[in-house]
Design a protein around this motif. Structure first.
Motif, short mmCIF file in Angstrom:
data_model
loop_
_atom_site.label_atom_id
_atom_site.label_comp_id
_atom_site.label_asym_id
_atom_site.label_seq_id
_atom_site.Cartn_x
_atom_site.Cartn_y
_atom_site.Cartn_z
N LEU A 1 0.83 -1.20 0.00
CA LEU A 1 0.00 0.00 0.00
C LEU A 1 0.87 1.26 0.00
CD1 LEU A 1 -2.70 -1.10 2.60
CD2 LEU A 1 -3.09 -0.68 0.17
N ALA A 2 1.91 1.26 0.81
CA ALA A 2 2.79 2.43 0.89
C ALA A 2 3.51 2.67 -0.43
CB ALA A 2 3.79 2.26 2.02
N LEU B 1 -6.90 9.60 -0.52
CA LEU B 1 -6.54 8.24 -0.92
C LEU B 1 -5.36 7.73 -0.10
CD1 LEU B 1 -6.91 8.16 -4.81
CD2 LEU B 1 -8.33 7.01 -3.11
N TYR B 2 -4.36 8.60 0.11
CA TYR B 2 -3.23 8.17 0.94
C TYR B 2 -3.70 7.78 2.33
CZ TYR B 2 0.73 7.90 3.93
OH TYR B 2 1.62 7.43 4.86
N LEU B 3 -4.52 8.63 2.94
CA LEU B 3 -4.97 8.37 4.31
C LEU B 3 -5.80 7.09 4.38
CD1 LEU B 3 -5.82 12.02 5.36
CD2 LEU B 3 -3.98 10.60 6.28
N SER B 4 -6.56 6.79 3.33
CA SER B 4 -7.33 5.54 3.30
C SER B 4 -6.41 4.33 3.25
CB SER B 4 -8.28 5.52 2.10
OG SER B 4 -9.33 6.43 2.28
N ASP B 5 -5.40 4.39 2.38
CA ASP B 5 -4.48 3.26 2.27
C ASP B 5 -3.66 3.10 3.55
OD1 ASP B 5 -5.52 2.94 -0.22
OD2 ASP B 5 -3.64 3.22 -1.31
N MET B 6 -3.25 4.23 4.12
CA MET B 6 -2.52 4.16 5.38
C MET B 6 -3.39 3.53 6.47
SD MET B 6 -1.07 7.08 7.93
CE MET B 6 -2.72 7.17 8.65
#
Length: 498
Positions: free
Chosen positions: A264-265, A302-307
């Motif tokens: 994810l990262a 989107l970043y915060l969701s994947d994180m």
């Protein structure tokens, strides 16, 4: 001595500031003089680059700081508006957890007993990159459906029940679950369903689910500890309130979101770099590892969701490991009891009140440190003590359990996540003697699951833990309530000979 170090303004026995410009608040530096000298020019330069990056309001260097991915490992980076993947890193929500048992220390004094425990744990909890439950006979089975719920719900009641994890342990987590930027798990589910529309991606995702309940490689570990509660009356009272038991066995774990979080990262790093290039934006200090997004932008959400999904996986990974470790101890000592003391992360970005406003607090190799009475602890069992802080040192010199003091406001309510490297892995492998490493552990009555203990993970590859702790105490960030003495260690390595 490098010129950056000469520019430091020393403000106390273990505090200093580094100016980056007249209109900006300086970088806060935590560490005694010898610790500050250990940072080196590249670490300081990464801190300066981070402070000058768009939207950043504060940067803190902790005593374990060393060169990292864009920002130093061992730093705190605060922004009211922006999120930075670099200061979270590829092991999303890499964390520490501590399980306290009611087993007296003398019960594991014999090496043969410790070997039995190591074997019992090894049957349930794999170690090493790429390892998963299929490699050990007594792991919990995690299929695609359960893995999906772990990623989107975190330590929900249903997930805990399915995995046989005590539901009360969720209350001992810094965060038992994470949601999407809109505050829902439904958005996480929609995101993960979208990712799974590609059959190859779905197969890879589901293969990473099967790593749940495992340690990774590198600096990840599990350690059986003997708890040595502080003799200071106030510290001892706090230790007892948070559940520590003097001269009893505990188990300390360090790991994160495994391959699931890594994928994810890396996907987010690629997406954000591509977005920068398409828009013709410049990377801070020309460093693509400091790529960023405004938190309320589509890219930021989107970043915060994947994180959040990686963080959920890491949370349940720790809780499952602790359940499996307790099960393993019961193979050797039927009927013993164990309770989770705390689970706390050090690779995460969270919304927290800092300097009078809610900001995004990035902790890269830094751990949260909220003192008694902090607004975020109101209504929790740690409201009057502060939450436990788990600081790993090294097997030889021990680890520490601390609680924050009000002075932690200086460091954005954060402390270091451990000792921090003083040698690169390459340098440690080249310069440290295998014979000396192995004998050193034996001299300190420590056994491990490794035929040959990894040289790049030897105690001498890390900074002097006593000096690191002196920095935390000297800066009035936290106080120690217990020391942990290692009795055996699980690392990424071949099983030891009997």
């Amino acid at each position: 001595m490098d010129t950056t170090h000469q520019m430091l303004d020393v403000t106390g026995p273990a505090t200093a500031t580094l100016s980056v410009g007249d209109s900006m608040s300086p970088i806060t530096v935590i560490g005694t003089e010898s610790i500050r000298e250990s940072f080196g020019p590249q670490t300081y330069q990464q801190a300066i680059n981070s402070r000058l990056a768009p939207g950043v309001s504060r940067v803190v260097l902790n005593p374990d700081a060393h060169v990292g991915y864009g920002a130093p490992v061992g730093c705190v980076m605060v922004s009211p508006t922006h999120v930075y993947p670099g200061p979270v890193g590829v092991d999303i929500k890499c964390s520490m957890s501590l399980l306290q048992t009611d087993l007296p220390a003398d019960a594991i004094e014999e090496h043969t007993v410790r070997r039995k425990l190591i074997k019992a744990i090894a049957k349930r909890v794999p170690t090493g990159a790429g390892r998963g439950q299929r490699h050990v006979p007594k792991a919990r089975s995690v299929d695609g459906s359960l893995g999906f719920r772990v990623a989107t719900e975190g330590a929900s009641k249903m997930v805990l029940k399915k995995l046989g994890i005590p539901k009360a342990w969720a209350d001992r987590c810094e965060d038992a679950y994470h949601t999407a930027a809109d505050g829902t798990s439904d958005s996480l589910a929609a995101r993960l369903e979208w990712m799974g529309r590609d059959r190859d991606k779905l197969n890879r995702i589901e293969s990473k689910y099967r790593q749940l309940g495992s340690y990774g490689g590198g600096n990840h570990f599990g350690e059986a500890e003997v708890v040595q509660v502080s003799q200071d009356p106030h510290a001892r009272q706090i230790a007892e309130q948070i559940g520590l038991r003097h001269n009893h066995v505990a188990f300390l774990s360090h790991c994160g979101s495994r391959g699931f979080g890594h994928d994810l990262a890396m996907g987010q790093f690629r997406a954000l770099k591509s977005s920068f290039q398409k828009q013709g934006l410049a990377f801070p200090a020309g460093d693509p590892q400091l790529v960023y997004a405004e938190a309320d932008s589509p890219e930021g959400r989107l970043y915060l969701s994947d994180m959040a999904m990686g963080a959920n996986f890491a949370t349940v990974n720790h809780l499952l490991i602790n359940a499996l470790v307790l099960e393993s101890f019961r193979d050797v000592f039927p009927g013993i009891r164990g309770e989770l003391i705390y689970f706390i992360s050090h690779n995460i970005v969270r919304r927290e009140p800092i300097d009078g406003q809610t900001q995004w607090v990035h902790r890269k190799g830094a751990t949260r440190a909220l003192p008694a009475g902090h607004s975020q602890l109101v209504g929790t069992e740690f409201e009057h003590t502060g939450h436990p802080i788990l600081l790993p040192g090294n097997p030889r010199d021990g680890s520490s359990v601390m609680v924050a003091r009000p002075g932690a406001a200086l460091s954005a309510f954060s402390v270091n996540h451990g000792a921090g490297r003083q040698m690169s892995r390459t340098k440690a492998k080249k310069n440290l003697s295998q014979t000396t490493i192995d004998q050193d552990l034996l001299d300190h009555d420590i056994v491990s699951n490794c035929r040959v203990y990894p040289r790049d993970e030897a105690p001498d590859a890390y900074k002097d833990f006593r000096e690191v702790l002196d920095s935390v105490v000297g800066a009035d960030l936290a106080m120690e309530v217990a020391r942990l003495k290692a009795k055996f260690v699980l690392k990424d390595g071949a099983p030891a000979d009997d």
